[in-house]
Design a protein around this motif. Structure first.
Motif, short mmCIF file in Angstrom:
data_model
loop_
_atom_site.label_atom_id
_atom_site.label_comp_id
_atom_site.label_asym_id
_atom_site.label_seq_id
_atom_site.Cartn_x
_atom_site.Cartn_y
_atom_site.Cartn_z
N GLY A 183 0.83 -1.20 -0.03
CA GLY A 183 0.01 0.04 -0.16
C GLY A 183 0.74 1.25 0.22
O GLY A 183 2.02 1.48 0.59
N LYS A 184 0.40 2.34 -0.58
CA LYS A 184 0.86 3.65 -0.69
C LYS A 184 -0.18 4.76 -0.50
O LYS A 184 -1.13 4.59 -0.91
N GLY A 194 1.75 2.63 3.37
CA GLY A 194 0.46 2.51 4.31
C GLY A 194 -0.74 1.94 3.34
O GLY A 194 -0.74 1.93 2.10
N ASN A 195 -1.73 1.61 4.16
CA ASN A 195 -2.88 0.90 3.49
C ASN A 195 -4.19 1.77 3.78
O ASN A 195 -5.05 1.62 3.11
N HIS A 196 -4.13 2.73 4.74
CA HIS A 196 -5.56 3.57 4.96
C HIS A 196 -5.10 4.49 5.84
O HIS A 196 -3.95 4.79 6.55
N VAL A 197 -5.95 5.54 5.82
CA VAL A 197 -5.84 6.95 6.67
C VAL A 197 -6.92 6.88 7.63
O VAL A 197 -8.10 6.60 7.45
N VAL A 235 -1.43 7.33 9.22
CA VAL A 235 -1.40 6.34 8.00
C VAL A 235 -1.00 5.03 8.63
O VAL A 235 -0.07 4.79 9.17
N VAL A 236 -1.88 4.02 8.50
CA VAL A 236 -1.76 2.62 8.81
C VAL A 236 -1.15 2.06 7.92
O VAL A 236 -1.87 1.75 6.93
N GLU A 237 -0.14 1.20 8.26
CA GLU A 237 0.45 0.00 7.45
C GLU A 237 -0.03 -1.18 8.06
O GLU A 237 0.44 -1.69 9.21
N TYR A 238 -0.56 -2.17 7.31
CA TYR A 238 -1.23 -3.52 7.76
C TYR A 238 0.19 -4.31 7.94
O TYR A 238 1.18 -4.51 7.27
N GLY A 239 0.34 -5.00 9.24
CA GLY A 239 1.18 -6.01 9.32
C GLY A 239 0.69 -7.28 8.65
O GLY A 239 -0.15 -7.54 8.15
#
Length: 291
Positions: free
Chosen positions: A77-78, A102-105, A115-119
């Motif tokens: 994601g960006k 990241g994958n969502h805001v 900005v959330v980056e999925y693990g």
């Protein structure tokens, strides 16, 4: 009857009339299913808008691209961000632009664009915290984020979370690195503490989510630390404008387990920082205070 019908028509026309906007922008959304290097992928692109109203109007434009390779784990994601404020008219000034992995805001904290980056697999999600005013990245949290408020003051909120600490040595003597807690506001990291454990060979361990402990003496009237969800209000600091006097009287606790051992760490906040003198751990843990 004709006059009544005309009135209804006029009201209907007025209700659906195109408003004259202060500011207008257009986003888009798309979905793609295709192949790349003989591997199927799915890609979504979506633009979303978030409106800050306090202390002044700001508009966040976030374009999120997520690409998933089918039959494989993880999503790439960006996020492209543009934040606008007011100069001569509403949202006519671009305050900053930034791209972030990241994958969502999320807009859940007053001071940040999150900005959330999925693990993937056993790794936790990472929340990249960007100052809403400047776009500067302040921290990258891997736990819940606690907001600390001194009410009825002009002091900035403080925040506490477990964070990514790429500079942490993996060993401190014969003890192994478990994680780092950070104490920060929306512009800077104030203090950090690293936690090390006496782990047996081939063992792994993780720190649990931090919990707030009230250290104010009982029954001191009005000096309670009140926790509601992720928000911590220091009622004993009501109206105090000195940060070192306001941010004190509480701690965070976290625990970990390994090899039939249960360990606990208590990190005390005193004088607007993590206190090395007042903090403590059970025998199997060691703390390293940095910054």
């Amino acid at each position: 009857m004709k006059k009544f019908a005309f009135a209804l028509l006029a009201l209907s026309t007025s209700a659906w009339a195109t408003p004259a906007p202060f500011f207008q922008d257009n986003g888009s959304a798309s979905f793609t299913l295709g192949t790349q290097n003989n591997t199927e992928f799915m890609e979504t692109i979506e633009t979303r808008y978030f409106h800050f109203t306090y202390p002044d109007h700001k508009l966040v434009r976030a374009t999120v691209t997520n690409k998933t390779l089918l039959y494989e784990q993880g999503t790439i994601g960006k996020v492209a961000l543009e934040v606008r404020g007011n100069a001569r008219s509403r949202f006519d000034k671009v305050l900053w632009r930034r791209s972030e992995v990241g994958n969502h805001v999320e807009i859940t904290l007053d001071d940040f664009v999150s900005v959330v980056e999925y693990g993937c697999c056993a790794t936790p999600d990472t929340t990249h915290l960007l100052d809403i005013e400047t776009g500067k990245k302040i921290e990258a949290a891997t736990s819940k984020i606690l907001t600390i408020v001194a009410p009825n003051t002009k002091l900035k909120n403080r925040y506490i979370a477990a964070v990514i600490d790429s500079n942490a040595p993996q060993k401190l003597g014969d003890r192994s690195y478990l994680g780092t807690f950070s104490y920060f506001d929306n512009t800077r990291i104030i203090s950090r503490v690293r936690v090390y454990a006496d782990l047996p060979s081939d063992w792994g361990a993780m720190l649990d989510e931090p919990e707030v402990i009230d250290l104010t003496p009982e029954p001191a009237q009005g000096s309670r630390t009140e926790t509601r969800g992720l928000n911590v209000t220091l009622w004993g600091s009501d109206g105090i404008e000195s940060s070192t006097q306001a941010f004190k009287g509480f701690a965070i606790e976290s625990s970990t387990s390994y090899a039939n051992q249960d360990e606990v760490v208590r990190i005390v906040i005193n004088g607007d920082q993590f206190s090395e003198q007042l903090s403590s751990t059970s025998p199997g843990l060691t703390l390293q205070f940095v910054k």
